[in-house]
Design an enzyme around this catalytic site. Structure first.
Site, PDB file in Angstrom:
ATOM      1  N   ASP A 287      39.624  36.746  40.823  1.00 52.31           N
ATOM      2  CA  ASP A 287      38.890  36.158  39.692  1.00 52.31           C
ATOM      3  C   ASP A 287      37.381  36.179  39.951  1.00 52.31           C
ATOM      4  OD1 ASP A 287      37.914  34.306  37.686  1.00 52.31           O
ATOM      5  OD2 ASP A 287      39.968  33.565  37.535  1.00 52.31           O
TER       6      ASP A 287
ATOM      7  N   THR B 131      38.651  33.693  31.962  1.00 51.12           N
ATOM      8  CA  THR B 131      39.827  34.032  32.771  1.00 51.12           C
ATOM      9  C   THR B 131      41.100  34.306  31.971  1.00 51.12           C
ATOM     10  OG1 THR B 131      38.981  32.839  34.655  1.00 51.12           O
ATOM     11  CG2 THR B 131      41.356  33.122  34.561  1.00 51.12           C
TER      12      THR B 131
ATOM     13  N   ASP C 231      35.556  33.320  42.180  1.00 51.25           N
ATOM     14  CA  ASP C 231      35.090  32.673  40.946  1.00 51.25           C
ATOM     15  C   ASP C 231      34.496  31.304  41.287  1.00 51.25           C
ATOM     16  OD1 ASP C 231      35.063  32.702  37.943  1.00 51.25           O
ATOM     17  OD2 ASP C 231      36.260  30.898  38.244  1.00 51.25           O
TER      18      ASP C 231
ATOM     19  N   HIS D 235      30.609  30.280  40.644  1.00 51.76           N
ATOM     20  CA  HIS D 235      30.201  29.142  39.806  1.00 51.76           C
ATOM     21  C   HIS D 235      29.359  28.151  40.606  1.00 51.76           C
ATOM     22  CE1 HIS D 235      32.387  29.799  36.084  1.00 51.76           C
ATOM     23  NE2 HIS D 235      33.508  30.041  36.745  1.00 51.76           N
TER      24      HIS D 235
ATOM     25  N   ASP E 277      38.810  39.853  36.365  1.00 53.93           N
ATOM     26  CA  ASP E 277      38.804  39.533  34.942  1.00 53.93           C
ATOM     27  C   ASP E 277      37.421  39.604  34.306  1.00 53.93           C
ATOM     28  OD1 ASP E 277      38.101  37.380  36.549  1.00 53.93           O
ATOM     29  OD2 ASP E 277      39.194  35.877  35.383  1.00 53.93           O
ATOM     30  N   HIS E 278      36.364  39.405  35.114  1.00 54.62           N
ATOM     31  CA  HIS E 278      34.981  39.364  34.596  1.00 54.62           C
ATOM     32  C   HIS E 278      34.049  39.251  35.787  1.00 54.62           C
ATOM     33  CE1 HIS E 278      35.246  35.190  35.715  1.00 54.62           C
ATOM     34  NE2 HIS E 278      36.335  35.067  34.982  1.00 54.62           N
TER      35      HIS E 278
ATOM     36  N   HIS F 173      30.325  32.715  33.229  1.00 52.44           N
ATOM     37  CA  HIS F 173      30.749  33.941  32.533  1.00 52.44           C
ATOM     38  C   HIS F 173      31.345  33.497  31.217  1.00 52.44           C
ATOM     39  CE1 HIS F 173      34.812  32.751  33.687  1.00 52.44           C
ATOM     40  NE2 HIS F 173      34.237  32.360  34.809  1.00 52.44           N
TER      41      HIS F 173
HETATM   42  P1  AMP Z   1      37.452  30.752  34.701  1.00 52.21           P
HETATM   43  O1  AMP Z   1      36.383  29.752  34.989  1.00 52.21           O
HETATM   44  O2  AMP Z   1      37.534  31.140  33.270  1.00 52.21           O
HETATM   45  O3  AMP Z   1      37.265  31.939  35.590  1.00 52.21           O
HETATM   46  O4  AMP Z   1      38.853  30.080  35.100  1.00 52.21           O
HETATM   47  C1  AMP Z   1      39.288  30.041  36.444  1.00 52.21           C
HETATM   48  C2  AMP Z   1      40.284  28.951  36.621  1.00 52.21           C
HETATM   49  O5  AMP Z   1      41.507  29.231  35.966  1.00 52.21           O
HETATM   50  C3  AMP Z   1      40.743  28.745  38.057  1.00 52.21           C
HETATM   51  O6  AMP Z   1      39.787  28.057  38.808  1.00 52.21           O
HETATM   52  C4  AMP Z   1      42.015  27.957  37.876  1.00 52.21           C
HETATM   53  O7  AMP Z   1      41.771  26.575  37.849  1.00 52.21           O
HETATM   54  C5  AMP Z   1      42.493  28.366  36.500  1.00 52.21           C
HETATM   55  N1  AMP Z   1      43.769  29.086  36.612  1.00 52.21           N
HETATM   56  C6  AMP Z   1      43.984  30.294  37.152  1.00 52.21           C
HETATM   57  N2  AMP Z   1      45.289  30.633  37.098  1.00 52.21           N
HETATM   58  C7  AMP Z   1      45.912  29.605  36.497  1.00 52.21           C
HETATM   59  C8  AMP Z   1      47.263  29.359  36.113  1.00 52.21           C
HETATM   60  N3  AMP Z   1      48.220  30.247  36.365  1.00 52.21           N
HETATM   61  N4  AMP Z   1      47.538  28.191  35.493  1.00 52.21           N
HETATM   62  C9  AMP Z   1      46.571  27.309  35.213  1.00 52.21           C
HETATM   63  N5  AMP Z   1      45.273  27.477  35.548  1.00 52.21           N
HETATM   64  C10 AMP Z   1      44.940  28.622  36.173  1.00 52.21           C
HETATM   65 ZN    ZN Z   2      37.972  34.187  35.725  1.00 55.63          ZN
HETATM   66 ZN    ZN Z   3      35.172  31.184  36.227  1.00 61.89          ZN
END
Ligand code: AMP
Ligand code: ZN
Ligand code: ZN
Length: 422
Positions: free
Chosen positions: A48, A84, A206, A210, A253-254, A360
């Protein structure tokens, strides 16, 4: 002296005379090659927030090993919004977010009258009703292949009545070695139970991005940690004599872009916050006016030079962000490095997105949002550095590698077959 593997060593010498006869049979038998191809597992790994240019930040001997003998794209171009869940679901379904239903990490569905949100313990993530496209593990299971997932967003849900044969509910505290070891344990299953599709997921980079920013020492440390995890996988496969006979697809993912408390768009400078519901905040605000949509839209449209505002239906076609009931009437998108908040929330230190050093979610047109694509194994070409491509094509690529008939999707094999052997 190193002993070479010798298949004759244990064979009863009385049968040696049969070898030429069997050899002729195997050379002539057209099924042998297909059978071998049919057994090659595919391991899909997501790191991630791994930005496309992170490989150059530090020594990465294990990534280098995969890249030098496999394929790499300049970048994996994410779908909008560059978050994500929308992107992980696009990667495994080949559909734009507006066509698979996960149009944000946080959404409101007017028909369910329920919210979707992510994170450990999320009930909606495990509820299959939110997902409207077929993930690769469902395609595989439906066509008689075994899929096992050591985490992947939504792999813990029953989707279209199907689950991976084995899977885990997301728990970010499971350490990186355990995730890799679970993949290796699954590959140790007897051939009839061994999975053909496997996945795993790491959020480590990730988090570091952040909390500390893409240029930080912590991100460099996290890149090295991810490299060690890949090294553990490579060594585990080598010790099983499986490294050359396994397809590894490493993606993210990004990417990540720095943010600053000096670059914030305060919505309450322009509108009365009592007139709207904000379903999702930053850098893509999903705005649901309580009354007239047009007056809020007209006010916000020219409010801030670093914010682009779309009325539902008018987002540019390239964003594919118009046609889903979960897309709210107004979408406000901050420019790269900018955040959306209110003075009230900011002064309270209360930010739904957290207020770290980077984020992101921005328009995929920014190169900082680019992720990674690396492929290694018999399905992939060797020593190839290819152009960037959209992540909508990965589902078609995986179906081709696994010999599966794809479900309808938005990707095309033509766009990515340059990376494959045949
Ligand atoms: P983002 O900030 O959009 O990159 O989201 C990343 C976050 O998604 C991670 O830190 C996790 O807390 C959450 N995440 C990843 N996989 C899962 C999953 N299978 N179920 C629930 N939360 C998830
Ligand atoms: Zn992500
Ligand atoms: Zn993130």
């Amino acid at each position: 002296m190193k002993k070479e593997f010798n298949p004759l060593r244990k064979m009863n010498r009385r049968f040696v005379f049969l070898i030429p006869i069997f050899s002729i049979f195997f050379i002539a038998c057209p099924y042998e090659k297909t059978e071998e191809k049919g057994k090659t597992p595919l391991i899909l790994i997501s790191m991630d927030g791994f930005r496309w240019d992170y490989f150059d930040k530090t020594d990465t001997p294990n990534f280098d090993l995969l890249i030098s003998a496999g394929v790499k794209a300049k970048a994996l171009i994410p779908s909008f919004p560059t978050k994500t869940f929308p992107n992980h679901i696009t990667i495994v379904t080949g559909k734009h977010p507006e066509n698979h239903g996960i149009i944000a990490n946080r959404m409101y569905d007017p028909v369910f009258d329920e919210f979707y949100y992510i994170g450990e313990g999320s009930a909606p993530v495990r509820d299959g009703k939110w997902y409207e496209a077929e993930p690769i593990w469902v395609t595989a299971e439906k066509q008689g292949q075994t899929a096992m997932t050591m985490f992947w967003p939504a792999s813990e849900a029953e989707i279209m009545g199907v689950r991976p044969t084995e899977y885990f509910v997301y728990d970010g505290s499971v350490n990186h070695n355990e995730r890799i070891d679970q993949i290796l344990n699954w590959l140790d299953y007897t051939p009839s139970k061994r999975p053909k599709f496997l996945s795993t997921y790491f959020s480590h980079l990730d988090d570091a991005g952040h909390n500390h920013g893409p240029g930080s020492e912590e991100v460099i440390g996290a890149i090295q940690e991810m490299d060690r995890s890949v090294g553990r996988l490579i060594n585990g496969l080598k010790s099983r004599n499986m490294f050359q006979a396994t397809n590894i697809l490493l993606v993210s993912d990004h990417g990540m872009a720095s943010i600053s408390p000096d670059s914030i768009i305060f919505l309450d400078d322009y509108i009365d916050m009592d007139d709207v519901h904000i379903v999702d905040w930053s850098p893509v605000a999903a705005i649901r006016p309580k009354g007239d949509v047009n007056s809020i839209f007209t006010t916000l449209k020219n409010a801030h030079p670093k914010m682009t505002v779309y009325k539902k239906g008018d987002a540019p076609a390239r964003l594919h962000y118009n046609n889903h009931r979960r897309i709210q009437p107004i979408t406000a998108v901050a420019d790269e490095h900018w955040s959306i908040s209110t003075r009230e929330n900011f002064d309270k230190g209360d930010h739904s997105e957290g207020f770290g050093k980077a984020t992101h979610g921005y328009d995929p047109k920014y190169t900082s949002m680019g992720g990674i694509f690396v492929g290694h194994g018999p399905a992939f070409k060797q020593e190839m550095d290819g152009p960037g491509f959209s992540n909508i094509h990965l589902y078609e690529m995986m179906c081709k590698i696994l010999n599966l008939t794809p479900a309808t999707n938005d990707g095309s094999l033509d766009s990515i077959k340059v990376f494959l052997q045949n």
